[in-house]
Motif scaffolding. Sequence first.
Motif, PDB file in Angstrom:
ATOM      1  N   THR A 200       0.847  -1.236   0.106  1.00 52.59           N
ATOM      2  CA  THR A 200      -0.031  -0.102  -0.072  1.00 52.59           C
ATOM      3  C   THR A 200       1.163   1.197  -0.002  1.00 52.59           C
ATOM      4  O   THR A 200       1.791   1.175   0.737  1.00 52.59           O
ATOM      5  CB  THR A 200      -0.854  -0.046   1.397  1.00 52.59           C
ATOM      6  N   ASP A 201       0.377   2.143  -0.788  1.00 55.82           N
ATOM      7  CA  ASP A 201       1.176   3.508  -1.016  1.00 55.82           C
ATOM      8  C   ASP A 201       2.910   3.284  -1.460  1.00 55.82           C
ATOM      9  O   ASP A 201       3.408   4.184  -1.309  1.00 55.82           O
ATOM     10  CB  ASP A 201       1.211   4.262   0.015  1.00 55.82           C
ATOM     11  N   ALA A 202       3.068   2.291  -1.960  1.00 54.23           N
ATOM     12  CA  ALA A 202       4.497   1.773  -2.252  1.00 54.23           C
ATOM     13  C   ALA A 202       4.937   2.559  -3.621  1.00 54.23           C
ATOM     14  O   ALA A 202       3.992   2.628  -4.421  1.00 54.23           O
ATOM     15  CB  ALA A 202       4.935   0.318  -2.157  1.00 54.23           C
ATOM     16  N   ASP A 203       6.071   2.946  -3.676  1.00 52.91           N
ATOM     17  CA  ASP A 203       6.291   3.643  -5.026  1.00 52.91           C
ATOM     18  C   ASP A 203       7.071   2.435  -5.942  1.00 52.91           C
ATOM     19  O   ASP A 203       8.222   2.029  -5.508  1.00 52.91           O
ATOM     20  CB  ASP A 203       7.420   4.666  -5.015  1.00 52.91           C
ATOM     21  N   LEU A 204       6.232   1.905  -7.054  1.00 53.58           N
ATOM     22  CA  LEU A 204       6.619   0.924  -7.918  1.00 53.58           C
ATOM     23  C   LEU A 204       7.367   1.509  -9.108  1.00 53.58           C
ATOM     24  O   LEU A 204       7.032   0.691 -10.283  1.00 53.58           O
ATOM     25  CB  LEU A 204       5.866  -0.068  -8.052  1.00 53.58           C
ATOM     26  N   THR A 205       7.549   2.923  -9.374  1.00 61.16           N
ATOM     27  CA  THR A 205       7.809   3.406 -10.703  1.00 61.16           C
ATOM     28  C   THR A 205       8.978   2.615 -11.132  1.00 61.16           C
ATOM     29  O   THR A 205      10.254   2.284 -10.682  1.00 61.16           O
ATOM     30  CB  THR A 205       8.354   4.881 -10.333  1.00 61.16           C
ATOM     31  N   ASP A 206       8.868   2.158 -12.421  1.00 61.98           N
ATOM     32  CA  ASP A 206       9.808   1.519 -13.268  1.00 61.98           C
ATOM     33  C   ASP A 206      10.428   0.205 -12.601  1.00 61.98           C
ATOM     34  O   ASP A 206      11.376  -0.473 -12.901  1.00 61.98           O
ATOM     35  CB  ASP A 206      10.887   2.295 -13.568  1.00 61.98           C
ATOM     36  N   VAL A 207       9.624  -0.554 -11.808  1.00 61.21           N
ATOM     37  CA  VAL A 207       9.937  -1.615 -11.104  1.00 61.21           C
ATOM     38  C   VAL A 207       9.791  -2.793 -12.080  1.00 61.21           C
ATOM     39  O   VAL A 207       8.655  -2.902 -12.794  1.00 61.21           O
ATOM     40  CB  VAL A 207       9.134  -1.891  -9.874  1.00 61.21           C
ATOM     41  N   VAL A 208      10.506  -3.818 -12.340  1.00 62.24           N
ATOM     42  CA  VAL A 208      10.448  -5.061 -12.991  1.00 62.24           C
ATOM     43  C   VAL A 208       9.649  -6.025 -12.221  1.00 62.24           C
ATOM     44  O   VAL A 208      10.111  -6.482 -11.101  1.00 62.24           O
ATOM     45  CB  VAL A 208      11.723  -5.594 -13.540  1.00 62.24           C
ATOM     46  N   LEU A 209       8.587  -6.505 -12.756  1.00 57.92           N
ATOM     47  CA  LEU A 209       7.688  -7.593 -11.923  1.00 57.92           C
ATOM     48  C   LEU A 209       7.396  -8.608 -12.727  1.00 57.92           C
ATOM     49  O   LEU A 209       6.865  -9.679 -12.311  1.00 57.92           O
ATOM     50  CB  LEU A 209       6.501  -6.806 -11.061  1.00 57.92           C
ATOM     51  N   MET A 210       7.891  -8.745 -13.960  1.00 59.00           N
ATOM     52  CA  MET A 210       7.759  -9.658 -14.944  1.00 59.00           C
ATOM     53  C   MET A 210       7.611 -11.055 -14.372  1.00 59.00           C
ATOM     54  O   MET A 210       8.819 -11.509 -13.662  1.00 59.00           O
ATOM     55  CB  MET A 210       8.622  -9.537 -16.050  1.00 59.00           C
ATOM     56  N   GLY A 211       6.650 -11.828 -14.508  1.00 58.37           N
ATOM     57  CA  GLY A 211       6.612 -13.108 -14.064  1.00 58.37           C
ATOM     58  C   GLY A 211       6.702 -13.427 -12.315  1.00 58.37           C
ATOM     59  O   GLY A 211       6.871 -14.570 -12.107  1.00 58.37           O
ATOM     60  N   SER A 212       6.482 -12.517 -11.800  1.00 57.51           N
ATOM     61  CA  SER A 212       6.370 -12.622 -10.345  1.00 57.51           C
ATOM     62  C   SER A 212       4.920 -13.117  -9.789  1.00 57.51           C
ATOM     63  O   SER A 212       3.919 -12.841 -10.615  1.00 57.51           O
ATOM     64  CB  SER A 212       6.869 -11.215  -9.636  1.00 57.51           C
ATOM     65  N   ASP A 213       4.818 -13.486  -8.473  1.00 52.92           N
ATOM     66  CA  ASP A 213       3.400 -13.846  -8.197  1.00 52.92           C
ATOM     67  C   ASP A 213       3.075 -12.789  -7.112  1.00 52.92           C
ATOM     68  O   ASP A 213       3.567 -12.446  -5.824  1.00 52.92           O
ATOM     69  CB  ASP A 213       3.590 -15.244  -7.255  1.00 52.92           C
ATOM     70  N   LEU A 214       2.016 -12.203  -7.330  1.00 55.71           N
ATOM     71  CA  LEU A 214       1.449 -10.931  -6.522  1.00 55.71           C
ATOM     72  C   LEU A 214       0.033 -11.295  -5.975  1.00 55.71           C
ATOM     73  O   LEU A 214      -0.550 -10.368  -5.611  1.00 55.71           O
ATOM     74  CB  LEU A 214       1.321  -9.508  -7.206  1.00 55.71           C
ATOM     75  N   SER A 215      -0.320 -12.575  -5.844  1.00 53.97           N
ATOM     76  CA  SER A 215      -1.528 -13.262  -5.536  1.00 53.97           C
ATOM     77  C   SER A 215      -1.537 -12.900  -4.164  1.00 53.97           C
ATOM     78  O   SER A 215      -0.823 -13.140  -3.198  1.00 53.97           O
ATOM     79  CB  SER A 215      -1.678 -14.784  -5.860  1.00 53.97           C
ATOM     80  N   GLY A 216      -2.814 -12.179  -3.978  1.00 51.52           N
ATOM     81  CA  GLY A 216      -3.323 -12.116  -2.794  1.00 51.52           C
ATOM     82  C   GLY A 216      -2.545 -10.695  -1.877  1.00 51.52           C
ATOM     83  O   GLY A 216      -2.993 -10.168  -0.929  1.00 51.52           O
ATOM     84  N   ALA A 217      -1.832  -9.965  -2.906  1.00 49.28           N
ATOM     85  CA  ALA A 217      -1.133  -8.807  -2.418  1.00 49.28           C
ATOM     86  C   ALA A 217      -2.018  -7.657  -2.491  1.00 49.28           C
ATOM     87  O   ALA A 217      -2.863  -7.547  -2.963  1.00 49.28           O
ATOM     88  CB  ALA A 217       0.350  -8.478  -3.219  1.00 49.28           C
ATOM     89  N   ASN A 218      -1.554  -6.620  -1.726  1.00 50.03           N
ATOM     90  CA  ASN A 218      -2.276  -5.259  -1.578  1.00 50.03           C
ATOM     91  C   ASN A 218      -1.350  -4.208  -2.102  1.00 50.03           C
ATOM     92  O   ASN A 218      -0.569  -3.681  -1.543  1.00 50.03           O
ATOM     93  CB  ASN A 218      -2.800  -4.812   0.015  1.00 50.03           C
ATOM     94  N   LEU A 219      -1.932  -3.527  -3.311  1.00 53.80           N
ATOM     95  CA  LEU A 219      -1.242  -2.331  -3.818  1.00 53.80           C
ATOM     96  C   LEU A 219      -2.105  -1.344  -3.790  1.00 53.80           C
ATOM     97  O   LEU A 219      -1.859  -0.300  -4.452  1.00 53.80           O
ATOM     98  CB  LEU A 219      -1.019  -2.802  -5.406  1.00 53.80           C
ATOM     99  N   THR A 220      -3.037  -1.155  -3.021  1.00 56.56           N
ATOM    100  CA  THR A 220      -4.025  -0.051  -2.884  1.00 56.56           C
ATOM    101  C   THR A 220      -3.221   1.274  -2.724  1.00 56.56           C
ATOM    102  O   THR A 220      -2.169   1.428  -1.728  1.00 56.56           O
ATOM    103  CB  THR A 220      -4.774  -0.097  -1.516  1.00 56.56           C
ATOM    104  N   GLY A 221      -3.405   2.266  -3.568  1.00 60.84           N
ATOM    105  CA  GLY A 221      -2.758   3.637  -3.606  1.00 60.84           C
ATOM    106  C   GLY A 221      -1.234   3.623  -3.926  1.00 60.84           C
ATOM    107  O   GLY A 221      -0.350   4.506  -3.877  1.00 60.84           O
ATOM    108  N   ALA A 222      -0.906   2.351  -4.684  1.00 57.87           N
ATOM    109  CA  ALA A 222       0.770   2.481  -4.945  1.00 57.87           C
ATOM    110  C   ALA A 222       0.809   3.093  -6.431  1.00 57.87           C
ATOM    111  O   ALA A 222      -0.113   3.144  -7.127  1.00 57.87           O
ATOM    112  CB  ALA A 222       1.141   0.640  -5.305  1.00 57.87           C
ATOM    113  N   THR A 223       2.042   3.500  -6.504  1.00 59.67           N
ATOM    114  CA  THR A 223       2.327   4.097  -7.865  1.00 59.67           C
ATOM    115  C   THR A 223       2.964   3.093  -8.778  1.00 59.67           C
ATOM    116  O   THR A 223       3.906   2.521  -8.359  1.00 59.67           O
ATOM    117  CB  THR A 223       3.375   5.405  -7.498  1.00 59.67           C
TER     118      THR A 223
END
Length: 266
Positions: A200-223
């Motif tokens: 939540t509210d994390a800055d993910l600008t230009d982050v490489v997430l390709m092929g990652s597992d975000l199941s059940g994660a909370n990205l509310t308000g994230a960039t």
Amino acid sequence: MHRLALSVLLAAILVGPAAAEQDLLLGADMTSPAMTQAEMSRADIEAMIAAAHGKPIDLHDKSLSGLDLSGLDLRGANLRTARLNTANLRGADLTGANLQQAWFLKADLSGAKLADAAMFGITARDANFSGADLSRSMPIGDFKGANMRGATLVDLRGGADIRNQSMGLMRAVFTSVNLSGANLKGADLGRSRLEFANLTDADLTDVVLMGSDLSGANLTGATVAGADFKNVDVSGTRLIGLKGEDRARDWAARVNIDRAITQAAH
């Protein structure tokens, strides 16, 4: 004993499934002196630092669990395979340190400097990295349940390298990690495990997430501007109030899009 535990840890990181992670606890005697006691005192380490006259000290394979090492200058220190479970490293400077295959179970590294640290094979379950600086570090290890609230992880190098995987998939395990408000600009977390992570509210600008597992994660308000979502599993992932969603890369190439949570419950 601890060498057996290290081999089990590496098996968990390489294989990845929950069963292998459980083997880590089953295969290592976490109550043994090697895992719970210290063979040196803070005074001993302070004396080593003083005698080194600014050069990195060598603490590889040492049992240092439970020690108060807060605020110490451990820049470039060799802590390879060392055990620092429950150790207090608040505000310590571990810039460029060798932490490969080291143990930090429930250690307190809040506000610590870990930029450029080598962390291949590290296990830091339930450790506290809140407000710490892990910029450009290489956390290919197990951080399950760790607290990284407000941490700086700019240009983190946690992505799996598929060019050399003869032993299995080596990756960062950030399952159930608290990354709320963390700065991950430019980080590489490709093929990482981020199930149930709090972003939540994390800055993910230009982050490489390709092929990652975000199941059940909370990205509310994230960039997420510039973040790469190709083949990212978003089953049960909260994607609410995202900033820069229109500039995210391969947004349409996510996996299990129909199972993502895109609206807040009323």
